[in-house]
Design an enzyme around this catalytic site. Structure first.
Site, PDB file in Angstrom:
ATOM      1  N   ASP A 159       0.822  -1.211   0.000  1.00 52.82           N
ATOM      2  CA  ASP A 159       0.000   0.000   0.000  1.00 52.82           C
ATOM      3  C   ASP A 159       0.859   1.264   0.000  1.00 52.82           C
ATOM      4  O   ASP A 159       0.876   2.038   0.958  1.00 52.82           O
ATOM      5  CB  ASP A 159      -0.951  -0.002   1.196  1.00 52.82           C
ATOM      6  CG  ASP A 159      -2.011   1.085   1.082  1.00 52.82           C
ATOM      7  OD1 ASP A 159      -2.203   1.624  -0.020  1.00 52.82           O
ATOM      8  OD2 ASP A 159      -2.642   1.401   2.117  1.00 52.82           O
ATOM      9  N   GLU A 160       1.563   1.460  -1.112  1.00 53.66           N
ATOM     10  CA  GLU A 160       2.329   2.683  -1.328  1.00 53.66           C
ATOM     11  C   GLU A 160       1.817   3.380  -2.588  1.00 53.66           C
ATOM     12  O   GLU A 160       1.248   2.754  -3.477  1.00 53.66           O
ATOM     13  CB  GLU A 160       3.812   2.365  -1.513  1.00 53.66           C
ATOM     14  CG  GLU A 160       4.460   1.699  -0.318  1.00 53.66           C
ATOM     15  CD  GLU A 160       5.936   1.444  -0.575  1.00 53.66           C
ATOM     16  OE1 GLU A 160       6.753   2.310  -0.220  1.00 53.66           O
ATOM     17  OE2 GLU A 160       6.259   0.385  -1.157  1.00 53.66           O
TER      18      GLU A 160
END
Length: 299
Positions: A159-160
């Site tokens: 989750d970047e």
């Protein structure tokens, strides 16, 4: 602490769901491999610049077992079309998936599990801001379809770079990631689901009394050259507090983190940015600690 660098090419590409000469999962030959005792070693490979086949070129001098146990295709993206999130493959990922017979199957034949890593793409879509359960389920279906179509071994969540809020998208909510992972596990009951322990999604593993903390097969520290125990899963055998980069972590630090992994009883060792260069000398620094053996490279 240094995070991975996102290559600009991740934002480029052509097809959201490429089709091609992919073999179904059952077409992958049964693997035969020498056995080893010790942690699971994971390697992310930046396919914009490097070949997945590098993961299969390293064995232990003692016994001949593969050094890399899990290789992650880095990376597919979660994109946004103005209404819905969708799974996107840039040109390089598309090339890997359309050529699984030559870029993925050889690894699987050696017993290496191959994951598709998925991360944000600056468009506001992420794992933590699906507006409802149906939307989360729809994206989970796209992930499951990709795993099944190309005969992969699972999905890795990273989750970047989502940049939540872009293009009118919502901010992270408490239910989105829980619904997504639950749906994916239901669709892929026997595949790997892993967590790069970073971002809003990694902080939202429980909703309404339900938790996905133990749903992940593995999770790891996202900061290379450091030690940090992920919050989930709970079993030491399924997490990697150590994280190293082949191109940005010294061999002495890698060896130290490997020794700590063994000494403290953890079962996973994360590595990043494996290239085509002969890295056996560097690998030997940590495989001596993990497995009591040097590493051998075979082109």
């Amino acid at each position: 602490m240094k995070r991975r660098t996102l290559l600009s090419a991740l934002a480029a590409g052509t097809a959201a769901a490429a089709t091609g000469a992919a073999l179904p999962a059952e077409a992958a030959p049964k693997c035969r491999r020498a056995q080893k005792t010790g942690p699971v070693t994971v390697a992310y490979i930046e396919v914009n610049d490097h070949s997945m086949l590098s993961a299969g070129k390293y064995t232990l001098a003692k016994g001949g077992a593969q050094v890399i146990d899990v290789a992650a295709i880095f990376a597919a993206n979660i994109n946004y079309d103005g209404s819905n999130a969708y799974l996107f493959f840039n040109d390089q990922v598309t090339n890997v998936l359309n050529n699984v017979a030559t870029q993925v199957r050889p690894l699987q034949q050696k017993g290496i599990k191959v994951l598709l890593s998925v991360l944000g793409n600056h468009q506001g879509a992420g794992f933590a801001n699906f507006p409802n359960q149906a939307a989360a389920d729809a994206f989970a279906q796209q992930l499951a379809d990709a795993v099944n179509q190309y005969g992969l071994d699972g999905i890795d969540f990273d989750d970047e770079y989502a940049e939540y809020g872009n293009n009118g998208t919502g901010q992270p909510n408490d239910f989105s990631f829980v619904y997504l992972v639950q749906a994916l596990r239901a669709k892929l009951p026997n595949k790997l689901i892993t967590l790069y322990n970073i971002g809003p999604a990694a902080d939202r593993l429980t909703y309404n009394g339900q938790t996905i903390a133990e749903t992940f097969n593995y999770s790891w520290n996202p900061y290379y050259g450091t030690w940090g125990v992920p919050s989930a899963p709970s079993e030491k055998s399924r997490v990697s507090p150590a994280a190293i980069s082949y191109t940005d972590t010294s061999s002495s630090t890698a060896a130290s983190l490997a020794q700590r992994t063994v000494s403290e009883g953890y079962g996973v060792f994360l590595t990043y940015n494996l290239t085509e260069a002969d890295t056996s000398s560097y690998m030997s620094a940590f495989t001596q600690k993990l497995y009591g053996s040097a590493t051998v490279y075979k082109a």
